[in-house]
Design a protein around this motif. Structure first.
Motif, PDB file in Angstrom:
ATOM      1  N   SER A 220       0.829  -1.204   0.000  1.00 28.40           N
ATOM      2  CA  SER A 220       0.000   0.000   0.000  1.00 28.40           C
ATOM      3  C   SER A 220       0.864   1.254   0.000  1.00 28.40           C
ATOM      4  N   TRP A 221       1.938   1.220   0.776  1.00 27.18           N
ATOM      5  CA  TRP A 221       2.851   2.366   0.820  1.00 27.18           C
ATOM      6  C   TRP A 221       3.494   2.594  -0.549  1.00 27.18           C
ATOM      7  N   LEU A 222       3.882   1.505  -1.202  1.00 26.30           N
ATOM      8  CA  LEU A 222       4.490   1.642  -2.528  1.00 26.30           C
ATOM      9  C   LEU A 222       3.497   2.184  -3.550  1.00 26.30           C
ATOM     10  N   MET A 223       2.233   1.782  -3.452  1.00 25.92           N
ATOM     11  CA  MET A 223       1.223   2.298  -4.379  1.00 25.92           C
ATOM     12  C   MET A 223       1.050   3.806  -4.244  1.00 25.92           C
ATOM     13  N   ARG A 224       1.281   4.310  -3.041  1.00 31.87           N
ATOM     14  CA  ARG A 224       1.121   5.743  -2.811  1.00 31.87           C
ATOM     15  C   ARG A 224       2.392   6.531  -3.108  1.00 31.87           C
ATOM     16  N   SER A 234       2.859  -3.122  -7.564  1.00 33.67           N
ATOM     17  CA  SER A 234       2.168  -3.276  -6.283  1.00 33.67           C
ATOM     18  C   SER A 234       0.730  -3.715  -6.482  1.00 33.67           C
ATOM     19  N   VAL A 235       0.027  -3.060  -7.390  1.00 33.12           N
ATOM     20  CA  VAL A 235      -1.381  -3.409  -7.580  1.00 33.12           C
ATOM     21  C   VAL A 235      -1.522  -4.778  -8.238  1.00 33.12           C
ATOM     22  N   GLU A 256      -4.324   1.276   6.009  1.00 32.07           N
ATOM     23  CA  GLU A 256      -4.433   2.716   5.801  1.00 32.07           C
ATOM     24  C   GLU A 256      -3.904   3.125   4.424  1.00 32.07           C
ATOM     25  N   GLY A 257      -4.653   3.977   3.755  1.00 31.65           N
ATOM     26  CA  GLY A 257      -4.204   4.566   2.501  1.00 31.65           C
ATOM     27  C   GLY A 257      -4.471   3.757   1.253  1.00 31.65           C
ATOM     28  N   LEU A 263      -7.534   4.560  -5.998  1.00 36.13           N
ATOM     29  CA  LEU A 263      -8.232   5.615  -6.728  1.00 36.13           C
ATOM     30  C   LEU A 263      -7.270   6.387  -7.628  1.00 36.13           C
ATOM     31  N   LYS A 264      -6.063   6.599  -7.141  1.00 39.82           N
ATOM     32  CA  LYS A 264      -5.059   7.321  -7.925  1.00 39.82           C
ATOM     33  C   LYS A 264      -4.672   6.550  -9.177  1.00 39.82           C
ATOM     34  N   LEU A 265      -4.641   5.226  -9.073  1.00 40.36           N
ATOM     35  CA  LEU A 265      -4.284   4.407 -10.240  1.00 40.36           C
ATOM     36  C   LEU A 265      -5.356   4.471 -11.328  1.00 40.36           C
TER      37      LEU A 265
END
Length: 442
Positions: A220-224, A234-235, A256-257, A263-265
């Motif tokens: 999740s951190w890497l996706m952000r 990551s996804v 978290e996040g 959504l950003k992807l």
């Protein structure tokens, strides 16, 4: 079996001209012994089997992978299935290419020796050793080496996968994430993840490690925060581990996040594969049979997911349409979800438009979403009236005539009864294109 294969694999190629055409005015003949007996093409990596006959490596390996253990030409049973590189023929082919370079013939490169099962196991063992010693610098180097080998050929990829690389690399990701230092060692995590996605699908052990709470937190951190490649990988990894696994979907939903990263992807697409993977993950989250589902749907709704999906539906391909409609249908079960959908001016027109136009699955999701919205939003009758104006009644009627699943049939029938009450006072708009692809019922 041999004769059948030769008819489909070799005879179909006999129409090829036994020469390489380099321009409109010149042709150069390729010596017969430089051609693979299977593909009839110039051999790029000649190997000799125990029968004494030389083939191109790619062609003979495809023959062997089909379960054959005989020589395609002589039909003799092969004493050994290990191909031996024929360096003499390869050098002769390269010299011939150089001699005919004026005709546009390019020299074939010297092929790399494929990785053996022993080599693959040794590489995987070195990765495991680096993980055990928590030497993330070495782990990064070894993961990069494994990925380089994988990229050389499909054969190498299969060999590395069968050596247990997926489980070891997934364990490396979990251990690195568990230390809490994945931000400081993000480069190693990105390299590990990039190699993992190159050998998908993963076995159960690898999925378990990669789907742990610690790993999901790091992904999740890497996706952000990761670069484009890290976000994509990551996804893809998350999609691999959550498919059909409620506990991992629950763990992901509580991370978290995650919602903002997914959504950003969609809002800032990287590639079609990452967009579709994001939609699949979101679908599992918004259809989760758990009290946490309401919080997840509300978070997506407040972040503007409904608007993004409706805009994407306007000109999306079949796969994206199906996934987007599935997400919207799932969100209709939660108040914040259906309120976001019903308040958007494109919701009703797009849901009706996608009926019968995309696929059976897309139609099922669209009918289900309309049925849910009709039940919760029509206290004053305005929503069903709008559906009548959009031609939903006629499309649902045709859907019942051509046939659909039992659940969809029940929902469509109930919706038709509600729409029929308002048909007398409403005009209908029908697009004939919607019915062009339909098949007549038998």
């Amino acid at each position: 079996m041999i004769s059948s294969w030769r008819r489909t694999g070799m005879t179909a190629r006999r129409t090829r001209v036994s020469s390489i055409k380099v321009d409109a005015a010149a042709e150069v003949s390729v010596p017969t012994h430089f051609r693979c007996p299977i593909s009839l093409d110039l051999m790029k990596d000649p190997v000799t089997m125990s029968s004494g006959i030389t083939y191109d490596r790619e062609s003979i390996e495809a023959w062997m992978e089909a379960g054959n253990r005989t020589c395609p030409v002589s039909t003799a049973v092969l004493r050994s299935v290990d191909p031996v590189p024929n360096h003499a023929i390869r050098k002769m082919i390269q010299e011939w290419c150089v001699e005919n370079r004026t005709f546009g013939v390019e020299r074939i490169p010297t092929p790399r020796i494929p990785v053996s099962q022993l080599d693959a196991r040794e590489m995987v063992a070195r990765v495991a050793s680096a993980v055990e010693g928590k030497d993330w610098g070495l782990c990064k180097e070894m993961a990069a080496e494994v990925r380089r080998v994988i990229k050389e050929s499909e054969r190498n990829r299969r060999c590395v996968r069968s050596s247990g690389a997926g489980a070891v690399l997934a364990k490396a990701s979990e251990e690195l994430s568990r230390t809490g230092g994945f931000e400081e060692n993000s480069g190693a995590l990105e390299e590990i993840l990039s190699t993992i996605t190159a050998i998908l699908p993963l076995d159960c052990d690898a999925q378990s490690s990669l789907g742990s709470t610690d790993s999901l937190r790091a992904l999740s951190w890497l996706m952000r925060n990761g670069n484009v490649s890290a976000r994509r990988n990551s996804v893809l990894a998350i999609r691999e581990v959550v498919l059909g696994n409620k506990q991992r979907v629950l763990a992901l939903s509580a991370t978290e996040g995650v919602a903002s990263a997914l959504l950003k992807l969609i809002k800032e697409p990287i590639c079609p594969l990452s967009t579709k993977s994001s939609l699949v993950v979101i679908y599992y989250m918004v259809t989760l049979d758990h009290p946490l589902r309401e919080k997840v749907v509300s978070e997506f709704s407040n972040a503007g997911l409904v608007c993004l999906l409706l805009e994407a539906l306007v000109d999306a391909d079949r796969s994206v349409c199906e996934k987007a409609l599935g997400v919207l249908d799932g969100m209709c079960d939660v108040e914040d979800g259906w309120k976001s959908l019903i308040s958007h001016p494109l919701a009703s027109p797009l849901l009706v438009k996608k009926l019968l136009r995309v696929s059976d699955l897309a139609t099922e999701f669209a009918v289900s979403a309309l049925w849910k919205l009709g039940r919760v939003c029509d206290k004053n009758g305005w929503f069903l009236g709008e559906l009548v104006e959009l031609g939903a009644f006629q499309k649902l009627l045709v859907l019942l005539q051509v046939g659909c699943g039992d659940t969809t049939k029940e929902k469509a029938t109930e919706l038709l009864k509600s729409l029929n009450v308002r048909r007398e006072t409403m005009s209908e708009c029908i697009d004939g294109h919607d019915f062009k692809v339909l098949k007549r019922p038998r």
